[in-house]
Design a protein around this motif. Structure first.
Motif, PDB file in Angstrom:
ATOM      1  N   UNK A   1       0.839  -1.208   0.000  1.00  0.00           N
ATOM      2  CA  UNK A   1       0.000   0.000   0.000  1.00  0.00           C
ATOM      3  C   UNK A   1       0.868   1.250   0.000  1.00  0.00           C
ATOM      4  N   UNK A   2       1.893   1.265   0.832  1.00  0.00           N
ATOM      5  CA  UNK A   2       2.797   2.421   0.884  1.00  0.00           C
ATOM      6  C   UNK A   2       3.503   2.625  -0.451  1.00  0.00           C
ATOM      7  N   UNK A   3       3.905   1.540  -1.091  1.00  0.00           N
ATOM      8  CA  UNK A   3       4.569   1.645  -2.387  1.00  0.00           C
ATOM      9  C   UNK A   3       3.629   2.188  -3.441  1.00  0.00           C
ATOM     10  N   UNK A   4       2.382   1.728  -3.421  1.00  0.00           N
ATOM     11  CA  UNK A   4       1.389   2.221  -4.373  1.00  0.00           C
ATOM     12  C   UNK A   4       1.055   3.691  -4.124  1.00  0.00           C
ATOM     13  N   UNK A   5       0.927   4.070  -2.855  1.00  0.00           N
ATOM     14  CA  UNK A   5       0.562   5.445  -2.510  1.00  0.00           C
ATOM     15  C   UNK A   5       1.652   6.441  -2.875  1.00  0.00           C
ATOM     16  N   UNK A   6       2.903   6.080  -2.627  1.00  0.00           N
ATOM     17  CA  UNK A   6       4.003   7.052  -2.711  1.00  0.00           C
ATOM     18  C   UNK A   6       4.917   6.849  -3.906  1.00  0.00           C
ATOM     19  N   UNK A   7       4.884   5.679  -4.511  1.00  0.00           N
ATOM     20  CA  UNK A   7       5.811   5.381  -5.592  1.00  0.00           C
ATOM     21  C   UNK A   7       7.149   4.854  -5.119  1.00  0.00           C
ATOM     22  N   UNK A   8       7.365   4.872  -3.797  1.00  0.00           N
ATOM     23  CA  UNK A   8       8.595   4.327  -3.217  1.00  0.00           C
ATOM     24  C   UNK A   8       9.784   5.243  -3.383  1.00  0.00           C
ATOM     25  N   UNK A   9      10.929   4.831  -2.901  1.00  0.00           N
ATOM     26  CA  UNK A   9      11.139   3.558  -2.210  1.00  0.00           C
ATOM     27  C   UNK A   9      10.506   3.538  -0.819  1.00  0.00           C
ATOM     28  N   UNK A  10      10.335   2.332  -0.306  1.00  0.00           N
ATOM     29  CA  UNK A  10       9.733   2.126   1.005  1.00  0.00           C
ATOM     30  C   UNK A  10      10.741   1.415   1.902  1.00  0.00           C
ATOM     31  N   UNK A  11      10.949   1.951   3.098  1.00  0.00           N
ATOM     32  CA  UNK A  11      11.757   1.279   4.112  1.00  0.00           C
ATOM     33  C   UNK A  11      10.815   0.615   5.108  1.00  0.00           C
ATOM     34  N   UNK A  12      11.152  -0.604   5.516  1.00  0.00           N
ATOM     35  CA  UNK A  12      10.341  -1.349   6.471  1.00  0.00           C
ATOM     36  C   UNK A  12      11.189  -1.624   7.709  1.00  0.00           C
ATOM     37  N   UNK A  13      10.695  -1.179   8.857  1.00  0.00           N
ATOM     38  CA  UNK A  13      11.389  -1.363  10.132  1.00  0.00           C
ATOM     39  C   UNK A  13      10.696  -2.487  10.881  1.00  0.00           C
ATOM     40  N   UNK A  14      11.423  -3.593  11.074  1.00  0.00           N
ATOM     41  CA  UNK A  14      10.789  -4.754  11.666  1.00  0.00           C
ATOM     42  C   UNK A  14      11.824  -5.681  12.276  1.00  0.00           C
ATOM     43  N   UNK A  15      11.358  -6.627  13.070  1.00  0.00           N
ATOM     44  CA  UNK A  15      12.254  -7.604  13.656  1.00  0.00           C
ATOM     45  C   UNK A  15      12.803  -8.573  12.627  1.00  0.00           C
ATOM     46  N   UNK A  16      13.936  -9.165  12.947  1.00  0.00           N
ATOM     47  CA  UNK A  16      14.560 -10.117  12.036  1.00  0.00           C
ATOM     48  C   UNK A  16      13.637 -11.272  11.676  1.00  0.00           C
ATOM     49  N   UNK A  17      12.774 -11.677  12.601  1.00  0.00           N
ATOM     50  CA  UNK A  17      11.880 -12.795  12.322  1.00  0.00           C
ATOM     51  C   UNK A  17      10.942 -12.520  11.169  1.00  0.00           C
ATOM     52  N   UNK A  18      10.451 -11.292  11.069  1.00  0.00           N
ATOM     53  CA  UNK A  18       9.592 -10.918   9.950  1.00  0.00           C
ATOM     54  C   UNK A  18      10.403 -10.642   8.683  1.00  0.00           C
ATOM     55  N   UNK A  19      11.674 -10.299   8.836  1.00  0.00           N
ATOM     56  CA  UNK A  19      12.503  -9.922   7.693  1.00  0.00           C
ATOM     57  C   UNK A  19      13.127 -11.114   6.979  1.00  0.00           C
ATOM     58  N   UNK A  20      13.078 -12.296   7.570  1.00  0.00           N
ATOM     59  CA  UNK A  20      13.747 -13.445   6.970  1.00  0.00           C
ATOM     60  C   UNK A  20      13.168 -13.747   5.594  1.00  0.00           C
ATOM     61  N   UNK A  21      14.067 -14.101   4.663  1.00  0.00           N
ATOM     62  CA  UNK A  21      13.682 -14.217   3.259  1.00  0.00           C
ATOM     63  C   UNK A  21      12.932 -15.502   2.950  1.00  0.00           C
ATOM     64  N   UNK A  22      13.116 -16.545   3.751  1.00  0.00           N
ATOM     65  CA  UNK A  22      12.531 -17.831   3.377  1.00  0.00           C
ATOM     66  C   UNK A  22      11.030 -17.883   3.585  1.00  0.00           C
TER      67      UNK A  22
END
Length: 269
Positions: free
Chosen positions: A196-217
């Motif tokens: 939603x943030x990317x669509x609203x603003x065109x980006x780039x978007x930074x996401x601040x979150x814990x490592x558990x949510x950031x894991x790529x798998x």
């Protein structure tokens, strides 16, 4: 550890964007600079992780920042609050009642991109409980993010073991699948607010979150890849020297661990 006052943080942040850029320029790889979404993982109580997040945000100058730590309502309340006053911003966000670590660690992230639109992707516990009254696979957004299909048996076992360890073995076994679904639900909310943030603003978007949510798998990057495969995502995981960050990302950087008490003491009788 010496406590930094809000005044000192505000003053350094006002000096700020150039200072962040000079210290971070060499650390931010081209892949992050070219991404639509940059996910900045953290160990929540590590001040060095937040310092690096602020440096990267200052260098990348995102159009939007998505915070795991804020609900959408909190982000809305802070929309018109100047980022130059840490105390006013903290009060507007209601941070003191949020249960997250000291705002002094997070404030430089806000100050590093004073014009970025702030989005909240956090879910209050009551919202999680309400959402999980029905199976996660039936959530209206589940199919978009691939959560209409349950995890593999191996992934489910790994996730439940991680939840058990995170709660010091204090949870009854029947609660572990619920905790896994709660984590997956939060992953989905983070991914959805990010798009939603990317669509609203065109980006780039930074996401601040814990490592558990950031894991790529199986974290937010995987859900974004499922829902929006053309979106370019870069993931930074932040480790501590004596540990590792499971799940993989584009880059992992380590910082010293802060002094901590016994994390399991809260579960003791």
């Amino acid at each position: 550890m010496t406590r930094v006052t809000f005044f000192e943080i505000a003053r350094s942040a006002a000096a700020g964007a150039a200072l962040f850029a000079s210290s971070a320029a060499a650390d931010v790889p081209s892949g992050a600079r070219q991404a639509d979404v940059v996910i900045l993982g953290e160990q929540h109580d590590n001040p060095d992780h937040h310092r690096r997040q602020a440096e990267w945000v200052g260098e990348l100058a995102p159009a939007a920042i998505v915070f795991e730590m804020l609900t959408p309502a909190q982000a809305d309340r802070a929309a018109d609050v100047p980022r130059s006053d840490a105390g006013v911003l903290e009060q507007a966000l209601g941070w003191a009642d949020s249960g997250w670590p000291d705002f002094a660690m997070y404030y430089p992230i806000f100050a590093a991109a004073p014009d970025a639109v702030i989005y909240g992707a956090g879910l209050p516990r009551s919202a999680v409980q309400n959402a999980l009254q029905t199976p996660l696979s039936q959530h209206p957004l589940a199919s978009r993010y691939g959560l209409d299909v349950p995890p593999s048996e191996a992934e489910q076992e790994t996730r439940e073991a991680m939840q058990d360890a995170a709660h010091c073995g204090a949870l009854p076994a029947e609660m572990l699948p619920v905790m896994v679904d709660a984590q997956r639900l939060r992953d989905m909310m983070l991914a959805d607010v990010t798009l939603t943030a990317l669509s609203d603003t065109g980006g780039p978007v930074a996401v601040i979150t814990g490592n558990g949510h950031a894991r790529a798998d199986w974290g937010v990057p995987a859900l974004l890849a499922h829902a929006a495969p053309r979106t370019v995502v870069f993931t930074l995981l932040q480790a501590e020297p004596e540990g590792t960050v499971p799940g993989g990302g584009d880059l992992t950087l380590a910082s010293p661990a802060p002094e901590r008490g016994d994390p399991c003491a809260v579960f003791a009788d």
